[in-house]
Design a protein around this motif. Structure first.
Motif, PDB file in Angstrom:
ATOM      1  N   GLN A   6       0.849  -1.180   0.000  1.00 28.47           N
ATOM      2  CA  GLN A   6       0.000   0.000   0.000  1.00 28.47           C
ATOM      3  C   GLN A   6       0.882   1.227   0.000  1.00 28.47           C
ATOM      4  O   GLN A   6       1.917   1.271   0.665  1.00 28.47           O
ATOM      5  CB  GLN A   6      -0.888   0.018   1.264  1.00 28.47           C
ATOM      6  N   GLN A  38     -10.534   1.780   9.462  1.00 27.93           N
ATOM      7  CA  GLN A  38     -10.431   1.343  10.851  1.00 27.93           C
ATOM      8  C   GLN A  38     -10.147   2.532  11.742  1.00 27.93           C
ATOM      9  O   GLN A  38      -9.146   3.244  11.558  1.00 27.93           O
ATOM     10  CB  GLN A  38      -9.327   0.297  11.006  1.00 27.93           C
ATOM     11  N   PHE A  91      -7.489   5.160   9.434  1.00 27.15           N
ATOM     12  CA  PHE A  91      -6.522   4.188   8.926  1.00 27.15           C
ATOM     13  C   PHE A  91      -7.241   3.397   7.838  1.00 27.15           C
ATOM     14  O   PHE A  91      -8.263   2.762   8.094  1.00 27.15           O
ATOM     15  CB  PHE A  91      -6.084   3.283  10.084  1.00 27.15           C
ATOM     16  N   ILE A  93      -7.170   0.451   5.004  1.00 20.59           N
ATOM     17  CA  ILE A  93      -6.467  -0.803   4.714  1.00 20.59           C
ATOM     18  C   ILE A  93      -7.121  -1.482   3.525  1.00 20.59           C
ATOM     19  O   ILE A  93      -8.353  -1.569   3.454  1.00 20.59           O
ATOM     20  CB  ILE A  93      -6.526  -1.777   5.910  1.00 20.59           C
ATOM     21  N   PHE A 110      -3.799  -8.733   3.488  1.00 21.34           N
ATOM     22  CA  PHE A 110      -3.935  -7.315   3.773  1.00 21.34           C
ATOM     23  C   PHE A 110      -2.679  -6.527   3.460  1.00 21.34           C
ATOM     24  O   PHE A 110      -1.553  -7.008   3.636  1.00 21.34           O
ATOM     25  CB  PHE A 110      -4.291  -7.104   5.249  1.00 21.34           C
ATOM     26  N   GLY A 111      -2.897  -5.289   3.046  1.00 23.26           N
ATOM     27  CA  GLY A 111      -1.797  -4.343   2.939  1.00 23.26           C
ATOM     28  C   GLY A 111      -1.455  -3.809   4.323  1.00 23.26           C
ATOM     29  O   GLY A 111      -2.164  -4.065   5.296  1.00 23.26           O
ATOM     30  N   PRO A 112      -0.382  -3.040   4.413  1.00 22.51           N
ATOM     31  CA  PRO A 112       0.075  -2.523   5.699  1.00 22.51           C
ATOM     32  C   PRO A 112      -0.737  -1.340   6.209  1.00 22.51           C
ATOM     33  O   PRO A 112      -0.558  -0.919   7.352  1.00 22.51           O
ATOM     34  CB  PRO A 112       1.520  -2.116   5.419  1.00 22.51           C
ATOM     35  N   GLY A 113      -1.627  -0.809   5.376  1.00 19.63           N
ATOM     36  CA  GLY A 113      -2.464   0.295   5.814  1.00 19.63           C
ATOM     37  C   GLY A 113      -1.896   1.655   5.461  1.00 19.63           C
ATOM     38  O   GLY A 113      -0.690   1.817   5.250  1.00 19.63           O
ATOM     39  N   ARG A 115      -2.272   5.651   6.904  1.00 18.59           N
ATOM     40  CA  ARG A 115      -2.805   6.571   7.909  1.00 18.59           C
ATOM     41  C   ARG A 115      -3.070   7.906   7.240  1.00 18.59           C
ATOM     42  O   ARG A 115      -2.142   8.565   6.787  1.00 18.59           O
ATOM     43  CB  ARG A 115      -1.800   6.734   9.054  1.00 18.59           C
TER      44      ARG A 115
ATOM     45  N   GLN B  38      -3.188  -8.399  14.354  1.00 14.88           N
ATOM     46  CA  GLN B  38      -2.900  -7.026  13.947  1.00 14.88           C
ATOM     47  C   GLN B  38      -2.177  -6.280  15.052  1.00 14.88           C
ATOM     48  O   GLN B  38      -2.672  -6.192  16.177  1.00 14.88           O
ATOM     49  CB  GLN B  38      -4.180  -6.273  13.572  1.00 14.88           C
ATOM     50  N   GLY B  41      -1.036   0.161  14.140  1.00 19.27           N
ATOM     51  CA  GLY B  41      -0.487   0.857  12.987  1.00 19.27           C
ATOM     52  C   GLY B  41      -0.125  -0.034  11.820  1.00 19.27           C
ATOM     53  O   GLY B  41       0.485   0.436  10.856  1.00 19.27           O
ATOM     54  N   LYS B  42      -0.489  -1.308  11.881  1.00 18.81           N
ATOM     55  CA  LYS B  42      -0.168  -2.255  10.812  1.00 18.81           C
ATOM     56  C   LYS B  42      -1.447  -2.891  10.293  1.00 18.81           C
ATOM     57  O   LYS B  42      -2.477  -2.905  10.960  1.00 18.81           O
ATOM     58  CB  LYS B  42       0.773  -3.357  11.313  1.00 18.81           C
ATOM     59  N   GLY B  43      -1.372  -3.441   9.089  1.00 23.09           N
ATOM     60  CA  GLY B  43      -2.494  -4.196   8.577  1.00 23.09           C
ATOM     61  C   GLY B  43      -2.564  -5.569   9.216  1.00 23.09           C
ATOM     62  O   GLY B  43      -1.562  -6.086   9.719  1.00 23.09           O
TER      63      GLY B  43
END
Lengths: 119, 112
Positions: A6, A38, A91, A93, A110-113, A115, B38, B41-43
């Motif tokens: 991401q 999220q 956040f 994702i 999932f991607g790392p997200g 912010r 999880q 701060g991470k997916g």
């Protein structure tokens, strides 16, 4: 396992601007991608589901004109937050399901997200 | 029908303890049950998953127990470590991940 990236990992923008977030499947073909939002200490809230080459399906209450989703290829989906406001800070994702080497995955990867902070 | 219930909401254990997180579902069409971990701060990252044709699956310190008749499944973490402190989500799906339902999550804290 399958890898989803991401970009960007974080972004700060001014109110009223648009922000684009990219989601890529690096080693498999993502037939379907999902976008989640999220809030702190809360669960994942599904925003929309997109299949490659077709329009995204949005969950109830999610404004499709505000959260534009494009899934133009089997490895890339983008989420554009248009005219962002502070309440859009969250956040975000992405995740993907798909195939690799003819094998279909059951899991979402999932991607790392990302912010997003809107000032 | 589509909901997955998860408990407890939060859990605190001492290092070496065995936290157990429980999930329950209604839709008998679900045929795959993954767990995600999880960190802040991470997916979410896939931890372990099970199909309903087996009653237990173990990978390292993580074990899933599955009760098909009760429509319940649980995650056990053996010899828990402070590094296991995270939020854990159970999920249920069918049709190769197209229909995916997450539990609300469990915040686990493992004290040193």
């Amino acid at each position: 396992g399958a890898v989803v990236s991401q970009h960007p990992s974080w972004v700060i923008c001014k109110s009223g601007t648009s922000v684009k977030i990219e989601c890529r499947s690096l080693d498999f073909q993502a037939t379907t991608m999902f976008w989640y939002r999220q809030f702190p200490k809360q669960s994942l809230m599904l925003m929309a589901t997109s299949n490659e080459g077709s329009k995204a399906t949005y969950e109830q209450g999610v404004e499709k004109d505000k959260f534009l989703i494009n899934h133009a290829s089997l490895t890339l989906s983008t989420l554009t937050v248009t005219s962002a406001h502070p309440e859009d800070s969250s956040f975000y994702i992405c995740s993907a399901v798909g195939t690799s080497g003819g094998i279909s995955y059951n899991e979402q990867f999932f991607g790392p997200g990302t912010r997003l902070t809107v000032l | 029908q589509q909901q997955v219930k998860q408990s407890p909401q939060s859990l605190i254990v001492q290092k070496g303890g065995i936290p157990i997180i429980n999930c329950a579902y209604e839709n008998t069409a679900f045929d795959y049950f993954p767990w995600y971990q999880q960190f802040p701060g991470k997916g979410p990252a896939l931890l372990i998953a099970i199909r309903p044709d087996v009653s237990e699956k173990k990978e390292g310190r993580f074990t899933i127990s599955f009760n098909k008749s009760a429509k319940q499944f649980s995650l056990h973490i053996m010899d828990s470590q402070p590094g296991d402190s995270a939020t854990y989500f159970c999920a249920a799906t069918h049709n190769y991940g197209q229909n995916f339902v997450f539990g609300p999550g469990t915040r686990l804290s493992v004290l040193p």
